[in-house]
Scaffold this motif. Structure first.
Motif, PDB file in Angstrom:
ATOM      1  N   TYR A 108      13.445  -1.764 -30.097  1.00 16.40           N
ATOM      2  CA  TYR A 108      13.176  -2.069 -28.694  1.00 16.40           C
ATOM      3  C   TYR A 108      14.378  -2.666 -27.968  1.00 16.40           C
ATOM      4  CZ  TYR A 108       8.314  -1.026 -29.662  1.00 16.40           C
ATOM      5  OH  TYR A 108       7.154  -0.384 -30.011  1.00 16.40           O
ATOM      6  N   PHE A 109      15.383  -3.094 -28.695  1.00 12.85           N
ATOM      7  CA  PHE A 109      16.550  -3.734 -28.087  1.00 12.85           C
ATOM      8  C   PHE A 109      17.234  -2.886 -27.009  1.00 12.85           C
ATOM      9  CE2 PHE A 109      21.160  -4.478 -28.060  1.00 12.85           C
ATOM     10  CZ  PHE A 109      21.170  -5.739 -27.502  1.00 12.85           C
ATOM     11  N   SER A 112      16.004  -3.304 -23.444  1.00  9.39           N
ATOM     12  CA  SER A 112      16.031  -4.621 -22.804  1.00  9.39           C
ATOM     13  C   SER A 112      16.579  -4.503 -21.400  1.00  9.39           C
ATOM     14  CB  SER A 112      16.933  -5.587 -23.581  1.00  9.39           C
ATOM     15  OG  SER A 112      16.480  -5.799 -24.880  1.00  9.39           O
ATOM     16  N   LEU A 113      16.047  -5.319 -20.515  1.00  8.85           N
ATOM     17  CA  LEU A 113      16.616  -5.398 -19.170  1.00  8.85           C
ATOM     18  C   LEU A 113      18.034  -5.960 -19.279  1.00  8.85           C
ATOM     19  CD1 LEU A 113      13.530  -6.879 -17.287  1.00  8.85           C
ATOM     20  CD2 LEU A 113      14.361  -4.511 -17.228  1.00  8.85           C
ATOM     21  N   GLU A 116      18.439  -9.592 -19.741  1.00  4.63           N
ATOM     22  CA  GLU A 116      17.847 -10.161 -20.949  1.00  4.63           C
ATOM     23  C   GLU A 116      18.534  -9.701 -22.233  1.00  4.63           C
ATOM     24  OE1 GLU A 116      13.702  -9.223 -20.888  1.00  4.63           O
ATOM     25  OE2 GLU A 116      13.319 -10.451 -19.124  1.00  4.63           O
ATOM     26  N   LYS A 117      19.496  -8.797 -22.097  1.00  6.48           N
ATOM     27  CA  LYS A 117      20.115  -8.177 -23.273  1.00  6.48           C
ATOM     28  C   LYS A 117      20.776  -9.205 -24.197  1.00  6.48           C
ATOM     29  CE  LYS A 117      21.625  -3.591 -24.033  1.00  6.48           C
ATOM     30  NZ  LYS A 117      20.602  -2.688 -23.726  1.00  6.48           N
ATOM     31  N   GLN A 118      21.565 -10.112 -23.646  1.00  4.93           N
ATOM     32  CA  GLN A 118      22.256 -11.098 -24.485  1.00  4.93           C
ATOM     33  C   GLN A 118      21.259 -12.020 -25.180  1.00  4.93           C
ATOM     34  OE1 GLN A 118      25.707 -11.220 -25.138  1.00  4.93           O
ATOM     35  NE2 GLN A 118      24.932 -12.550 -26.756  1.00  4.93           N
ATOM     36  N   LYS A 119      20.238 -12.457 -24.459  1.00  6.29           N
ATOM     37  CA  LYS A 119      19.216 -13.324 -25.043  1.00  6.29           C
ATOM     38  C   LYS A 119      18.494 -12.605 -26.188  1.00  6.29           C
ATOM     39  CE  LYS A 119      15.096 -14.015 -23.342  1.00  6.29           C
ATOM     40  NZ  LYS A 119      13.957 -14.268 -22.500  1.00  6.29           N
ATOM     41  N   ASN A 120      18.121 -11.344 -25.968  1.00  3.83           N
ATOM     42  CA  ASN A 120      17.428 -10.574 -27.001  1.00  3.83           C
ATOM     43  C   ASN A 120      18.333 -10.307 -28.199  1.00  3.83           C
ATOM     44  OD1 ASN A 120      15.184 -10.539 -25.368  1.00  3.83           O
ATOM     45  ND2 ASN A 120      15.487  -8.449 -24.663  1.00  3.83           N
ATOM     46  N   TYR A 123      18.547 -13.466 -30.234  1.00  5.94           N
ATOM     47  CA  TYR A 123      17.286 -13.669 -30.940  1.00  5.94           C
ATOM     48  C   TYR A 123      17.226 -12.806 -32.203  1.00  5.94           C
ATOM     49  CZ  TYR A 123      12.272 -13.534 -31.904  1.00  5.94           C
ATOM     50  OH  TYR A 123      11.033 -13.593 -32.513  1.00  5.94           O
ATOM     51  N   TYR A 165      26.062  -2.681 -29.264  1.00  7.24           N
ATOM     52  CA  TYR A 165      25.922  -3.645 -28.176  1.00  7.24           C
ATOM     53  C   TYR A 165      27.245  -3.994 -27.589  1.00  7.24           C
ATOM     54  CZ  TYR A 165      24.878  -7.818 -25.562  1.00  7.24           C
ATOM     55  OH  TYR A 165      24.766  -8.738 -24.568  1.00  7.24           O
TER      56      TYR A 165
END
Length: 165
Positions: A108-109, A112-113, A116-120, A123, A165
């Motif tokens: 699902y990465f 990501s919006l 929100e990509k860096q936060k996800n 995580y 990424y």
């Protein structure tokens, strides 16, 4: 003697990758049939070979096996990679289900919006390094080859995530 298993999937890793790894661990050669066009996929559906009209599918032993976990369990049992008793199979299932949880996070990465990509990403990396890898490292010391497959897959997912990424 039956022919080589045939793996039907798109030209990519996805849900077929763990099947490839398991067959490699079992020392089994296989053929791949890549679905390159919508017509290739539609022909499988029309041929009645895809129980749920989705891939991956493995053709072996006169069967058309679908659903990733069903494929993996069949191959593992056939080649004596699914534990020697119920207790070992339960541990193997726990490791496999843990990998499935991790895999779903990674799948699902890419969706990501942007904000929100860096936060996800952080995580997922935290979960890989603090939750999943320690479990697999400990298991590798006690279970050897069986768990090596899952550990290798986790490392591959981590490498893929870092490079994409």
């Amino acid at each position: 003697m039956a022919g080589k298993p045939k793996l039907y999937y798109f030209n990519g890793r996805g849900r077929m990758e763990s099947v490839r790894w398991l067959l490699a661990a079992a020392g089994v050669e296989y053929e791949e049939v890549f679905l390159e066009t919508p017509e290739d996929f539609e022909n499988l559906i029309k041929g009645g070979k895809l129980m749920y009209q989705q891939v991956p599918m493995v053709e072996m032993d006169g069967m058309y096996i679908v659903q990733s976990r069903a494929i993996l369990k069949y191959i593992a049992a056939k080649y004596n990679l699914y534990g020697k008793d119920l207790k070992e199979r339960a541990f193997i299932d726990m490791y496999v289900e843990g990998m499935r949880d991790l895999n779903e996070m990674i799948l699902y990465f890419p969706f990501s919006l942007p904000e929100e990509k860096q936060k996800n990403f952080n995580y997922i990396i935290e979960r890989i390094t603090e939750r999943f890898f320690p479990v697999y490292e400990k298991a590798l010391k006690t279970m050897g080859k069986i768990i090596l497959l899952a550990t290798s897959s986790a490392g591959q997912m981590y490498s893929y995530l870092k490079s994409s990424y």
